[in-house]
Design a protein around this motif. Sequence first.
Motif, short mmCIF file in Angstrom:
data_model
loop_
_atom_site.label_atom_id
_atom_site.label_comp_id
_atom_site.label_asym_id
_atom_site.label_seq_id
_atom_site.Cartn_x
_atom_site.Cartn_y
_atom_site.Cartn_z
N PRO A 149 -21.30 -31.76 -32.80
CA PRO A 149 -20.87 -32.85 -31.91
C PRO A 149 -21.90 -33.07 -30.80
CG PRO A 149 -19.13 -31.23 -32.24
CD PRO A 149 -20.38 -30.62 -32.77
N ARG A 150 -22.30 -34.30 -30.58
CA ARG A 150 -23.38 -34.58 -29.63
C ARG A 150 -22.92 -35.42 -28.45
NH1 ARG A 150 -29.00 -35.20 -30.48
NH2 ARG A 150 -30.03 -35.31 -28.44
N TYR A 151 -22.31 -36.56 -28.75
CA TYR A 151 -21.91 -37.49 -27.69
C TYR A 151 -20.45 -37.91 -27.89
CZ TYR A 151 -26.96 -38.05 -27.01
OH TYR A 151 -28.29 -37.83 -26.80
N VAL A 152 -19.85 -38.37 -26.80
CA VAL A 152 -18.51 -38.95 -26.83
C VAL A 152 -18.62 -40.42 -26.42
CG1 VAL A 152 -16.19 -38.91 -25.83
CG2 VAL A 152 -17.41 -36.76 -26.26
N ILE A 153 -17.99 -41.28 -27.21
CA ILE A 153 -17.87 -42.70 -26.86
C ILE A 153 -16.42 -42.95 -26.48
CG2 ILE A 153 -18.11 -45.09 -27.62
CD1 ILE A 153 -20.11 -44.12 -29.73
N LYS A 154 -16.21 -43.44 -25.27
CA LYS A 154 -14.84 -43.67 -24.80
C LYS A 154 -14.67 -45.13 -24.40
CE LYS A 154 -12.70 -40.73 -22.03
NZ LYS A 154 -12.25 -40.01 -20.80
N GLN A 155 -13.67 -45.76 -24.99
CA GLN A 155 -13.31 -47.12 -24.62
C GLN A 155 -12.06 -47.09 -23.74
OE1 GLN A 155 -13.47 -50.23 -27.79
NE2 GLN A 155 -13.70 -48.47 -29.17
N ASN A 156 -12.01 -47.99 -22.77
CA ASN A 156 -10.82 -48.08 -21.92
C ASN A 156 -10.88 -49.38 -21.13
OD1 ASN A 156 -8.42 -47.32 -20.59
ND2 ASN A 156 -9.05 -45.18 -20.53
N ASP A 157 -9.88 -49.57 -20.28
CA ASP A 157 -9.89 -50.72 -19.38
C ASP A 157 -11.15 -50.67 -18.51
OD1 ASP A 157 -9.10 -51.61 -16.38
OD2 ASP A 157 -8.01 -52.83 -17.82
N PRO A 217 -22.68 -52.52 -19.85
CA PRO A 217 -22.78 -53.39 -18.66
C PRO A 217 -21.47 -54.09 -18.30
CG PRO A 217 -24.70 -53.68 -20.08
CD PRO A 217 -23.72 -52.82 -20.84
N LEU A 218 -20.62 -54.32 -19.30
CA LEU A 218 -19.33 -54.96 -19.04
C LEU A 218 -18.21 -53.94 -18.86
CD1 LEU A 218 -19.51 -57.90 -21.64
CD2 LEU A 218 -20.08 -57.93 -19.19
N HIS A 219 -18.58 -52.66 -18.82
CA HIS A 219 -17.64 -51.55 -18.62
C HIS A 219 -16.53 -51.52 -19.65
CE1 HIS A 219 -19.42 -52.05 -14.50
NE2 HIS A 219 -19.60 -50.76 -14.71
N ARG A 220 -16.90 -51.85 -20.88
CA ARG A 220 -15.93 -51.73 -21.97
C ARG A 220 -15.87 -50.31 -22.51
NH1 ARG A 220 -18.68 -56.29 -25.51
NH2 ARG A 220 -20.42 -55.02 -24.74
N TYR A 221 -16.96 -49.57 -22.37
CA TYR A 221 -17.02 -48.21 -22.87
C TYR A 221 -18.13 -47.46 -22.14
CZ TYR A 221 -21.05 -49.87 -25.58
OH TYR A 221 -22.25 -50.41 -25.95
N LEU A 222 -18.13 -46.14 -22.29
CA LEU A 222 -19.20 -45.31 -21.76
C LEU A 222 -19.49 -44.21 -22.77
CD1 LEU A 222 -17.95 -42.92 -18.94
CD2 LEU A 222 -16.41 -44.17 -20.41
N VAL A 223 -20.66 -43.61 -22.62
CA VAL A 223 -21.10 -42.53 -23.51
C VAL A 223 -21.49 -41.34 -22.65
CG1 VAL A 223 -22.72 -41.85 -25.32
CG2 VAL A 223 -22.01 -44.25 -25.13
N TYR A 224 -21.01 -40.16 -23.02
CA TYR A 224 -21.38 -38.94 -22.29
C TYR A 224 -21.50 -37.78 -23.27
CZ TYR A 224 -16.25 -38.42 -22.37
OH TYR A 224 -14.94 -38.35 -22.75
N THR A 225 -22.11 -36.70 -22.81
CA THR A 225 -22.35 -35.56 -23.68
C THR A 225 -21.04 -34.83 -24.00
OG1 THR A 225 -22.87 -34.23 -21.71
CG2 THR A 225 -24.73 -35.18 -22.92
N PHE A 226 -20.98 -34.29 -25.19
CA PHE A 226 -19.82 -33.53 -25.65
C PHE A 226 -19.83 -32.13 -25.06
CE2 PHE A 226 -17.86 -30.56 -28.65
CZ PHE A 226 -16.63 -31.16 -28.87
N LYS A 227 -18.69 -31.68 -24.56
CA LYS A 227 -18.55 -30.33 -24.04
C LYS A 227 -17.91 -29.43 -25.10
CE LYS A 227 -20.13 -29.91 -19.84
NZ LYS A 227 -21.16 -28.90 -19.55
N PRO A 228 -18.64 -28.40 -25.56
CA PRO A 228 -18.08 -27.54 -26.61
C PRO A 228 -16.91 -26.72 -26.10
CG PRO A 228 -20.12 -26.61 -25.75
CD PRO A 228 -19.97 -27.97 -25.12
N GLY A 229 -16.00 -26.41 -27.00
CA GLY A 229 -14.82 -25.64 -26.64
C GLY A 229 -13.56 -26.39 -27.03
N VAL A 230 -12.42 -25.88 -26.59
CA VAL A 230 -11.13 -26.48 -26.90
C VAL A 230 -10.45 -26.90 -25.61
CG1 VAL A 230 -8.90 -26.15 -28.03
CG2 VAL A 230 -10.93 -25.01 -28.93
N ALA A 231 -10.07 -28.16 -25.53
CA ALA A 231 -9.42 -28.67 -24.32
C ALA A 231 -7.98 -28.21 -24.24
CB ALA A 231 -9.50 -30.19 -24.28
N GLY A 232 -7.57 -27.80 -23.06
CA GLY A 232 -6.17 -27.48 -22.81
C GLY A 232 -5.70 -26.13 -23.30
N GLN A 233 -6.59 -25.33 -23.87
CA GLN A 233 -6.18 -24.02 -24.40
C GLN A 233 -6.30 -22.95 -23.31
OE1 GLN A 233 -4.86 -23.42 -27.57
NE2 GLN A 233 -4.77 -25.65 -27.51
#
Length: 283
Positions: free
Chosen positions: A43-51, A79-95
């Motif tokens: 896993p390398r990057y995360v693409i997140k779409q939101n308001d 540029p229109l803030h429809r999505y952003l890209v950031y690096t993936f953090k290894p591990g398990v969320a919420g555990q």
Amino acid sequence: MDIQFILNELYEAGVLESDMKNLKPLTGGTSSEVVVVMDGTRPRYVIKQNDPAIVKAEAEFLYTYAQIEKLSRLVYVDPLHRYLVYTFKPGVAGQYCEGNKGELLLSLATEVIAQYKSLGEERDYGYSDHPFVEWRDFLLHRTKESEKIIQDVLPLEDHRFVHTLVAGTPQRNLKYLLHGDFGVHNFVFAENGTLTGIIDPDPVVGEPLYDLIYAFCSSPDELIVETILPAVEKLGPEMTGEYVLNREVLQGLYFRIATCIRHHPEDLEQYTKAWNYWLNRVQ
């Protein structure tokens, strides 16, 4: 947006390499549309779409705190803030594994919160799309929303007491950009329980103790003063002003009880026990 359209934009912008075509959807409590871009099997990057307002706020947070190792690195913002890209953090969320909350809070205080930046007077408190002139106004808003959910789980005199506490919050003029959803559900852990990352900010302008107490209250274990006090003491007076920890925690615990009722009712007995513990410390 169609994810293939986003990928094409990222290829053209040089953000992704042309061989990064494998995607893995992420599921969880987030309201965003989230996919992981794979680099081979990694896993390398995360693409997140939101308001757009949410994307803009999250991008500002990650950009502001690019130096904090526990946070993902912001790679690209549409540029229109429809999505952003950031690096993936290894591990398990919420555990989160119970038993070391004090150490976790110390790590959060020293490695994350102590690196928060003070903002100028022109910024309002609260969320970017729901600003407040004073910090207590934001807290009162949260108190009223929480009361609607808690109702008769707590006695009427407890609701009134919390309103009195919040209304009496001193104006300390502490304006920092906070994570805002700083709970164990957004902490990423390695298999050995080590904290490796913090994800999904819901940025708030406010006082740094808010995030620390949010983390403290976000799981029902070890909700005693000895657990949080060492971490609070790691934050300098420029971040805390003159505070009364018992009052601050009681407010945060009130908000958390409302969340517990909605999402984790199985934890309610532990939280009400903690509520009585902290209420006795305040009164």
